[in-house]
Design a protein around this motif. Structure first.
Motif, PDB file in Angstrom:
ATOM      1  N   TYR A 145       0.850  -1.199   0.000  1.00 15.83           N
ATOM      2  CA  TYR A 145       0.000   0.000   0.000  1.00 15.83           C
ATOM      3  C   TYR A 145       0.878   1.239   0.000  1.00 15.83           C
ATOM      4  CZ  TYR A 145      -3.795  -3.079   1.521  1.00 15.83           C
ATOM      5  OH  TYR A 145      -4.712  -4.099   1.603  1.00 15.83           O
ATOM      6  N   PHE A 163      -1.349   4.856  11.777  1.00 13.86           N
ATOM      7  CA  PHE A 163      -2.475   4.016  12.188  1.00 13.86           C
ATOM      8  C   PHE A 163      -3.238   3.516  10.958  1.00 13.86           C
ATOM      9  CE2 PHE A 163      -2.529   6.512  16.365  1.00 13.86           C
ATOM     10  CZ  PHE A 163      -1.909   5.492  17.059  1.00 13.86           C
ATOM     11  N   LYS A 164      -3.378   4.400   9.969  1.00 14.40           N
ATOM     12  CA  LYS A 164      -4.102   4.047   8.736  1.00 14.40           C
ATOM     13  C   LYS A 164      -3.370   2.942   7.987  1.00 14.40           C
ATOM     14  CE  LYS A 164      -7.408   5.026   5.710  1.00 14.40           C
ATOM     15  NZ  LYS A 164      -8.848   4.901   6.025  1.00 14.40           N
ATOM     16  N   ALA A 166      -1.243   0.696   9.230  1.00 15.34           N
ATOM     17  CA  ALA A 166      -1.343  -0.548  10.006  1.00 15.34           C
ATOM     18  C   ALA A 166      -2.693  -1.198   9.797  1.00 15.34           C
ATOM     19  CB  ALA A 166      -1.117  -0.249  11.490  1.00 15.34           C
ATOM     20  N   GLN A 167      -3.728  -0.381   9.755  1.00 18.73           N
ATOM     21  CA  GLN A 167      -5.078  -0.894   9.510  1.00 18.73           C
ATOM     22  C   GLN A 167      -5.170  -1.553   8.137  1.00 18.73           C
ATOM     23  OE1 GLN A 167      -8.158   2.116   8.976  1.00 18.73           O
ATOM     24  NE2 GLN A 167      -9.638   0.850  10.074  1.00 18.73           N
ATOM     25  N   LYS A 168      -4.591  -0.902   7.129  1.00 16.30           N
ATOM     26  CA  LYS A 168      -4.595  -1.456   5.767  1.00 16.30           C
ATOM     27  C   LYS A 168      -3.843  -2.779   5.701  1.00 16.30           C
ATOM     28  CE  LYS A 168      -6.602   1.616   2.937  1.00 16.30           C
ATOM     29  NZ  LYS A 168      -7.659   1.259   1.949  1.00 16.30           N
ATOM     30  N   LYS A 170      -3.456  -4.787   8.100  1.00 14.14           N
ATOM     31  CA  LYS A 170      -4.066  -5.746   9.043  1.00 14.14           C
ATOM     32  C   LYS A 170      -3.056  -6.230  10.085  1.00 14.14           C
ATOM     33  CE  LYS A 170      -7.772  -7.452   6.031  1.00 14.14           C
ATOM     34  NZ  LYS A 170      -7.669  -6.422   4.997  1.00 14.14           N
ATOM     35  N   LYS A 172      -1.055  -4.865  13.981  1.00 16.27           N
ATOM     36  CA  LYS A 172      -1.128  -3.929  15.088  1.00 16.27           C
ATOM     37  C   LYS A 172      -0.022  -2.878  14.932  1.00 16.27           C
ATOM     38  CE  LYS A 172      -2.826  -7.520  18.223  1.00 16.27           C
ATOM     39  NZ  LYS A 172      -2.517  -8.332  19.430  1.00 16.27           N
ATOM     40  N   PRO A 173      -0.257  -1.649  15.387  1.00 18.19           N
ATOM     41  CA  PRO A 173       0.782  -0.615  15.283  1.00 18.19           C
ATOM     42  C   PRO A 173       2.116  -1.052  15.870  1.00 18.19           C
ATOM     43  CG  PRO A 173      -1.292   0.389  15.917  1.00 18.19           C
ATOM     44  CD  PRO A 173      -1.516  -1.102  15.945  1.00 18.19           C
ATOM     45  N   CYS A 176       4.758  -2.882  13.722  1.00 21.73           N
ATOM     46  CA  CYS A 176       5.318  -2.194  12.555  1.00 21.73           C
ATOM     47  C   CYS A 176       6.651  -1.531  12.864  1.00 21.73           C
ATOM     48  CB  CYS A 176       4.347  -1.120  12.066  1.00 21.73           C
ATOM     49  SG  CYS A 176       2.748  -1.734  11.516  1.00 21.73           S
TER      50      CYS A 176
END
Length: 230
Positions: A145, A163-164, A166-168, A170, A172-173, A176
């Motif tokens: 991404y 945060f966005k 990490a969400q993409k 899938k 956890k922050p 990363c």
């Protein structure tokens, strides 16, 4: 041999499952270009700035930068008009330039891909510019991404962009690892609860990377033996 430890690296009970790259100053040495563009835009719209005045905005979205400058200089020009001028000048220059990635980036990306570790770009640059650079450097195949800070309501040093991502991805922050070259980027990564490597790029100005978990001068330094103690 550049064999990266990211997939097996554990800090406490947390395993690193993704690597997030800033783009400008980390993937491509583009900060001098951006500083020159910002300076030229300021001249065009009638704001009196020096080139060095823009160094503090490295890692910040254009929108956040111009909003601050408009407020500082009590400038009446519409923010959307300024962003349009800046955007058009930026796209034109980057499409014309012969771009090259920072030394060691492709080797790093290839190693991460071989180890099935997803990568992403989290940049304050416009999405269209991210896409132009990713295509010209031929690194699209490595990136799961890429997200632009311009699409978000808050810019680095706010952690929203991380945060966005990490969400993409899938994950956890805290799973990363971020590679950043700016003070704002490092602050955003740490505020997101992520591990962060600060890359000292001389062309990114005098950046305070002290909050990073590890600081390096060369992307090629990022081997297991160098960063296993982060």
């Amino acid at each position: 041999l550049v064999l990266f430890f990211f997939q097996i690296y554990i800090k406490g009970d947390v395993m690193m499952r993704a690597v997030i790259f800033d783009m400008d100053g980390v993937i491509i040495d583009s900060e001098p270009i951006h500083l020159e563009i910002a300076y030229q835009v300021s001249k065009k719209i009638g704001i009196t700035c020096l080139k060095k005045d823009f160094e503090k905005f490295i890692g910040v979205s254009n929108k956040a930068m111009w909003e601050e400058l408009i407020d500082k200089f009590k400038f009446e020009k519409n923010i959307d008009e300024i962003l349009k001028i800046h955007r058009e000048m930026t796209f034109s220059i980057f499409r014309e330039k012969d771009l090259k990635e920072i030394n060691g980036i492709k080797e790093l990306l290839e190693s991460l891909r071989e180890n099935n570790l997803p990568c992403a770009v989290a940049s304050s640059s416009p999405l269209e510019l991210i896409e132009i650079i990713i295509e010209k450097l031929d690194i699209k195949k490595y990136m799961r991404y890429y997200i632009s800070g311009e699409s978000l309501s808050k810019s680095k040093p706010n952690p929203m962009i991380f945060f966005k991502v990490a969400q993409k991805l899938k994950v956890k922050p805290q799973e990363c690892l971020v590679i950043e070259d700016s003070k704002h980027g490092v602050q955003a990564a740490k505020r997101a609860g992520m591990q962060c490597i600060g890359f000292i790029n001389p062309n990114s100005g005098n950046q305070d990377l002290s909050k990073a978990d590890y600081i390096c001068n060369d992307i090629k330094e990022l081997s297991y033996s160098k960063i296993k103690y982060i």
